[in-house]
Design an enzyme around this catalytic site. Structure first.
Site, PDB file in Angstrom:
ATOM      1  N   GLU A 157      -0.281 108.743 -32.675  1.00  0.00           N
ATOM      2  CA  GLU A 157      -1.582 108.131 -32.947  1.00  0.00           C
ATOM      3  C   GLU A 157      -1.963 108.416 -34.382  1.00  0.00           C
ATOM      4  OE1 GLU A 157      -4.596 108.812 -30.048  1.00  0.00           O
ATOM      5  OE2 GLU A 157      -6.209 108.219 -31.402  1.00  0.00           O
ATOM      6  N   GLU A 178       9.506 104.485 -21.930  1.00  0.00           N
ATOM      7  CA  GLU A 178       8.296 103.718 -22.205  1.00  0.00           C
ATOM      8  C   GLU A 178       7.295 104.609 -22.950  1.00  0.00           C
ATOM      9  OE1 GLU A 178       9.402 104.619 -19.264  1.00  0.00           O
ATOM     10  OE2 GLU A 178       7.804 105.483 -18.041  1.00  0.00           O
ATOM     11  N   GLU A 214       2.094 120.091 -26.485  1.00  0.00           N
ATOM     12  CA  GLU A 214       0.866 120.724 -26.965  1.00  0.00           C
ATOM     13  C   GLU A 214       0.948 122.245 -26.872  1.00  0.00           C
ATOM     14  OE1 GLU A 214      -1.142 116.616 -25.544  1.00  0.00           O
ATOM     15  OE2 GLU A 214      -1.616 118.412 -24.372  1.00  0.00           O
ATOM     16  N   HIS A 245       0.509 120.561 -17.562  1.00  0.00           N
ATOM     17  CA  HIS A 245       1.140 119.466 -16.825  1.00  0.00           C
ATOM     18  C   HIS A 245       2.310 118.891 -17.601  1.00  0.00           C
ATOM     19  CE1 HIS A 245      -0.714 116.294 -19.312  1.00  0.00           C
ATOM     20  NE2 HIS A 245      -1.789 117.052 -19.301  1.00  0.00           N
ATOM     21  N   VAL A 282       5.731 108.006  -9.919  1.00  0.00           N
ATOM     22  CA  VAL A 282       5.823 106.570  -9.632  1.00  0.00           C
ATOM     23  C   VAL A 282       6.952 105.976 -10.468  1.00  0.00           C
ATOM     24  CG1 VAL A 282       4.588 104.374  -9.805  1.00  0.00           C
ATOM     25  CG2 VAL A 282       3.386 106.434  -9.065  1.00  0.00           C
ATOM     26  N   ASP A 303      -9.901 100.608 -25.993  1.00  0.00           N
ATOM     27  CA  ASP A 303      -8.454 100.489 -26.148  1.00  0.00           C
ATOM     28  C   ASP A 303      -8.061  99.019 -26.062  1.00  0.00           C
ATOM     29  OD1 ASP A 303      -7.973 103.183 -26.450  1.00  0.00           O
ATOM     30  OD2 ASP A 303      -7.294 103.519 -24.389  1.00  0.00           O
ATOM     31  N   GLY A 313      -2.876 111.494 -18.299  1.00  0.00           N
ATOM     32  CA  GLY A 313      -3.166 112.905 -18.596  1.00  0.00           C
ATOM     33  C   GLY A 313      -4.644 113.233 -18.360  1.00  0.00           C
ATOM     34  N   ASP A 314      -5.531 112.330 -18.739  1.00  0.00           N
ATOM     35  CA  ASP A 314      -6.975 112.554 -18.557  1.00  0.00           C
ATOM     36  C   ASP A 314      -7.336 112.554 -17.076  1.00  0.00           C
ATOM     37  OD1 ASP A 314      -6.884 112.277 -21.292  1.00  0.00           O
ATOM     38  OD2 ASP A 314      -7.496 110.175 -21.250  1.00  0.00           O
ATOM     39  N   HIS A 355      -9.180 101.116 -30.717  1.00  0.00           N
ATOM     40  CA  HIS A 355      -7.852 101.708 -30.885  1.00  0.00           C
ATOM     41  C   HIS A 355      -6.832 100.675 -30.411  1.00  0.00           C
ATOM     42  CE1 HIS A 355      -9.349 106.146 -30.878  1.00  0.00           C
ATOM     43  NE2 HIS A 355     -10.096 105.356 -31.634  1.00  0.00           N
TER      44      HIS A 355
HETATM   45  P1  8BR Z   1       4.902 111.989 -25.042  1.00  0.00           P
HETATM   46  O1  8BR Z   1       5.516 110.834 -25.702  1.00  0.00           O
HETATM   47  O2  8BR Z   1       5.879 112.834 -24.290  1.00  0.00           O
HETATM   48  O3  8BR Z   1       3.621 111.694 -24.300  1.00  0.00           O
HETATM   49  O4  8BR Z   1       4.492 112.979 -26.187  1.00  0.00           O
HETATM   50  C1  8BR Z   1       3.433 112.752 -27.015  1.00  0.00           C
HETATM   51  C2  8BR Z   1       3.853 113.363 -28.300  1.00  0.00           C
HETATM   52  O5  8BR Z   1       3.868 112.431 -29.402  1.00  0.00           O
HETATM   53  C3  8BR Z   1       2.926 114.368 -28.788  1.00  0.00           C
HETATM   54  O6  8BR Z   1       2.803 115.474 -28.002  1.00  0.00           O
HETATM   55  C4  8BR Z   1       3.567 114.555 -30.146  1.00  0.00           C
HETATM   56  O7  8BR Z   1       4.815 115.127 -30.089  1.00  0.00           O
HETATM   57  C5  8BR Z   1       3.777 113.141 -30.594  1.00  0.00           C
HETATM   58  N1  8BR Z   1       2.720 112.731 -31.516  1.00  0.00           N
HETATM   59  C6  8BR Z   1       1.484 112.211 -31.323  1.00  0.00           C
HETATM   60 BR1  8BR Z   1       0.671 111.862 -29.737  1.00  0.00          BR
HETATM   61  N2  8BR Z   1       0.836 111.931 -32.458  1.00  0.00           N
HETATM   62  C7  8BR Z   1       1.684 112.317 -33.418  1.00  0.00           C
HETATM   63  C8  8BR Z   1       1.598 112.309 -34.824  1.00  0.00           C
HETATM   64  N3  8BR Z   1       0.496 111.863 -35.462  1.00  0.00           N
HETATM   65  N4  8BR Z   1       2.638 112.801 -35.518  1.00  0.00           N
HETATM   66  C9  8BR Z   1       3.719 113.253 -34.901  1.00  0.00           C
HETATM   67  N5  8BR Z   1       3.877 113.266 -33.565  1.00  0.00           N
HETATM   68  C10 8BR Z   1       2.883 112.815 -32.831  1.00  0.00           C
HETATM   69  P1  8BR Z   2       0.144 113.426 -21.313  1.00  0.00           P
HETATM   70  O1  8BR Z   2       0.081 112.057 -21.910  1.00  0.00           O
HETATM   71  O2  8BR Z   2      -1.048 114.250 -21.588  1.00  0.00           O
HETATM   72  O3  8BR Z   2       1.442 114.136 -21.527  1.00  0.00           O
HETATM   73  O4  8BR Z   2       0.049 113.196 -19.733  1.00  0.00           O
HETATM   74  C1  8BR Z   2       0.958 112.401 -19.111  1.00  0.00           C
HETATM   75  C2  8BR Z   2       1.252 112.987 -17.747  1.00  0.00           C
HETATM   76  O5  8BR Z   2       1.282 111.894 -16.843  1.00  0.00           O
HETATM   77  C3  8BR Z   2       2.613 113.649 -17.640  1.00  0.00           C
HETATM   78  O6  8BR Z   2       2.533 115.032 -17.864  1.00  0.00           O
HETATM   79  C4  8BR Z   2       3.042 113.349 -16.222  1.00  0.00           C
HETATM   80  O7  8BR Z   2       2.710 114.449 -15.386  1.00  0.00           O
HETATM   81  C5  8BR Z   2       2.205 112.156 -15.805  1.00  0.00           C
HETATM   82  N1  8BR Z   2       2.985 110.952 -15.544  1.00  0.00           N
HETATM   83  C6  8BR Z   2       3.670 110.140 -16.399  1.00  0.00           C
HETATM   84 BR1  8BR Z   2       3.807 110.325 -18.218  1.00  0.00          BR
HETATM   85  N2  8BR Z   2       4.295 109.130 -15.800  1.00  0.00           N
HETATM   86  C7  8BR Z   2       3.995 109.258 -14.501  1.00  0.00           C
HETATM   87  C8  8BR Z   2       4.352 108.509 -13.352  1.00  0.00           C
HETATM   88  N3  8BR Z   2       5.141 107.437 -13.454  1.00  0.00           N
HETATM   89  N4  8BR Z   2       3.881 108.914 -12.155  1.00  0.00           N
HETATM   90  C9  8BR Z   2       3.096 110.003 -12.059  1.00  0.00           C
HETATM   91  N5  8BR Z   2       2.725 110.756 -13.120  1.00  0.00           N
HETATM   92  C10 8BR Z   2       3.169 110.400 -14.325  1.00  0.00           C
HETATM   93  C1  GLC Z   3      -6.739 109.175 -27.144  1.00  0.00           C
HETATM   94  C2  GLC Z   3      -6.771 107.809 -27.796  1.00  0.00           C
HETATM   95  C3  GLC Z   3      -7.447 106.797 -26.913  1.00  0.00           C
HETATM   96  C4  GLC Z   3      -6.831 106.807 -25.524  1.00  0.00           C
HETATM   97  C5  GLC Z   3      -6.763 108.215 -24.960  1.00  0.00           C
HETATM   98  C6  GLC Z   3      -5.983 108.230 -23.664  1.00  0.00           C
HETATM   99  O1  GLC Z   3      -8.036 109.662 -27.013  1.00  0.00           O
HETATM  100  O2  GLC Z   3      -7.456 107.878 -29.020  1.00  0.00           O
HETATM  101  O3  GLC Z   3      -7.342 105.530 -27.497  1.00  0.00           O
HETATM  102  O4  GLC Z   3      -7.586 106.006 -24.663  1.00  0.00           O
HETATM  103  O5  GLC Z   3      -6.147 109.093 -25.869  1.00  0.00           O
HETATM  104  O6  GLC Z   3      -5.792 109.519 -23.202  1.00  0.00           O
END
Ligand code: 8BR
Ligand code: 8BR
Ligand code: GLC
Length: 455
Positions: free
Chosen positions: A88, A195, A295, A342, A429, A34, A439-440, A176
């Site tokens: 992405e 953000e 998702e 989550h 936070v 990244d 998320g991971d 990436h």
């Molecule tokens: P957050 O910003 O709440 O983390 O949501 C991530 C969302 O971005 C995804 O769940 C999806 O709605 C959108 N997203 C992603 Br990631 N890739 C996308 C894509 N290629 N086209 C449209 N929406 C996308």
């Molecule tokens: P996804 O990108 O798969 O949605 O995962 C992001 C997750 O990170 C959210 O579902 C939320 O629970 C957590 N998260 C985020 Br975004 N911002 C956070 C913060 N400031 N403190 C703790 N958890 C956070």
């Molecule tokens: C996706 C992206 C990768 C990023 C990861 C974070 O796999 O491709 O760049 O590090 O999401 O969850």
């Protein structure tokens, strides 16, 4: 009302004792680099003018399918900023890849679900992991932490497990480019509501889920060395590319199921509907799946549950009753035994089985997430204790009340249609360092934590 702070303390102590006992986790398939660029208004505006403002604005209305030109790249970045949403896309064009490289970055970090979880589980928690790294360049190798992290290497026909730094592959770098912006970031007449980031993937391997020979030819032997597996990286597949990797995945799942290894699928946002349906069709071979509201909604859509899909995106915080209904549908339709949901503010787990350890693993994961948001990177299991000081999200009280009313939930646990539903309010936070990879951290910690609690 539940005494959450006490439960949080108990969970982290339990995790510190138990998690290091896990003997091995297999991680497939996506690892990348990244390159994180924090956007600057003036720089971005100049680039937009130079590339042609009208052309750029067009793509900020609707994302292209992939990126083949600079206006598409800049337009997609604008798409994310305007909505405060992540996205992405695959960057196909070499000149655009070169453009991004010259634009530069502020930081290089481990990327991809596998890379991030390998460093967390192996490098921080001390749990041995075997990771799939589609391309091991020197730069990629240097981003792995020290610790029990292994990749398979074949020498004279024999399988060896070595640390990625010892693999000495002089392979390609899969980069990436992550364009991050803070809440309130201004560009042209737009302002980011929260953000987030746009990711341009200059990567021909992870985007098609290329799986190495070392993995394909020795999968049986590799599986014998682990107790758990986590699969991710299917999100970038398209109707044109999914067939072969999905076939290999089916074979891998068969082997894993033969050895009774619980497998978790980390379900990242998958834009292609056909691919989503394919994933749905193999979900029953997984023990567990992890996902967020967007998702889950996108899965309800391909299951024909339009109304529920919309409900999942209609409220903030997300309506927990709608989430539970969706999880029940998914569990009944596929037979998957554990669903970990989550969202910003709370987590839920629907399981075929019962026990407080399911909830405690969610608490451990929430602390890990808060620690990661606070520090950017966690360096030890003990350090996660520091996140106990982060306050519990106030909005989650409403969620807990709704669950108590609907399902008589007590201390975060309820019985719903023959399944156990576990709930926790998370710690949020205020000003996170970065959001990539949280998320991971959540899903990996909860899955491995839960398993360790019954060892
Ligand atoms: P957050 O910003 O709440 O983390 O949501 C991530 C969302 O971005 C995804 O769940 C999806 O709605 C959108 N997203 C992603 Br990631 N890739 C996308 C894509 N290629 N086209 C449209 N929406 C996308
Ligand atoms: P996804 O990108 O798969 O949605 O995962 C992001 C997750 O990170 C959210 O579902 C939320 O629970 C957590 N998260 C985020 Br975004 N911002 C956070 C913060 N400031 N403190 C703790 N958890 C956070
Ligand atoms: C996706 C992206 C990768 C990023 C990861 C974070 O796999 O491709 O760049 O590090 O999401 O969850």
């Amino acid at each position: 009302m539940t005494e959450w702070e006490g439960l949080y303390k108990g969970a982290i102590e339990r995790a510190i004792k138990s998690v290091p006992k896990v003997k091995g986790v297999l991680l497939g398939y996506n690892t990348n680099i990244d390159a994180i660029k924090y956007l600057e208004r003036k720089d971005l505006e100049e680039r937009i003018e130079k590339a042609g403002r009208d052309e750029v604005l067009k793509y900020s209305e609707e994302l292209p399918e992939k990126i083949t030109s600079v206006p598409q790249l800049l337009g997609s970045i604008l798409w994310s900023i305007r909505r405060g949403k992540a996205a992405e896309l695959f960057v196909e064009s070499c000149p655009v890849r070169f453009y991004m490289k010259r634009w530069g970055w502020n930081e290089l970090r481990m990327g991809g679900q596998v890379g991030i979880m390998a460093n967390l589980l192996g490098g921080v928690y001390g749990v041995p992991v075997i990771a799939h790294v589609p391309q091991l360049s020197r730069l990629q190798a240097s981003l792995f932490l020290d610790g029990p992290i292994y990749v398979p290497k074949v020498e004279n026909g024999k399988l060896k497990l070595v640390h990625p730094k010892e693999f000495q592959g002089d392979e390609e770098s899969c980069i990436h480019f992550i364009y991050e912006f803070p809440r309130g970031f201004k560009v042209l007449e737009f302002e980011a509501p929260r953000e987030n980031r746009f990711i341009g993937a200059a990567d021909d391997y992870n985007t098609t889920v290329f799986i190495r020979d070392e993995f394909r030819e020795n999968f049986d032997e590799i599986v014998k060395k682990v107790q758990l597996a986590i699969i991710s990286g299917l999100q970038a597949l398209t109707e044109e590319t999914y067939k072969e990797p999905m076939e290999i995945l089916r074979q891998h799942l068969e082997v894993l199921n033969d050895y009774n290894i619980p497998v978790h699928l980390e379900f990242a946002f998958t834009p292609d509907e056909k691919v989503r349906k394919e994933i749905l069709s193999v979900l029953g071979k997984f023990y567990s799946v992890g996902l967020n509201e967007v998702e889950l909604s996108s899965i309800m859509e391909v299951m024909g549950e339009k109304e529920l899909a919309e409900k999942l995106l209609a409220h903030d915080p997300v309506d927990p009753i709608a989430v539970t209904q969706a999880m029940l549908k998914l569990a009944k339709e596929t037979g998957v035994k554990r669903i970990h949901f989550h969202t910003y503010g709370y987590y839920l787990a629907l399981t075929e089985y019962r026990g407080e350890h399911v909830r405690d693993a969610l608490l451990f994961a929430a602390l890990a997430a808060a620690a990661k948001a606070m520090k950017g990177n966690i360096t030890s299991l003990e350090e996660i204790r520091d996140a106990l000081s982060v306050p519990i999200n106030e909005k989650a009280r409403m969620v807990e009340e709704a669950l108590a009313k609907e399902y008589s939930m007590n201390n975060g646990i309820a019985e719903v249609e023959g399944y156990q539903l576990a709930f926790i309010p998370t710690k949020i936070v205020e000003k996170p360092k970065s959001t990539v990879g949280i998320g991971d951290t959540i899903s990996g910690s909860a899955f491995v934590g839960e398993f360790s609690f019954v060892l």
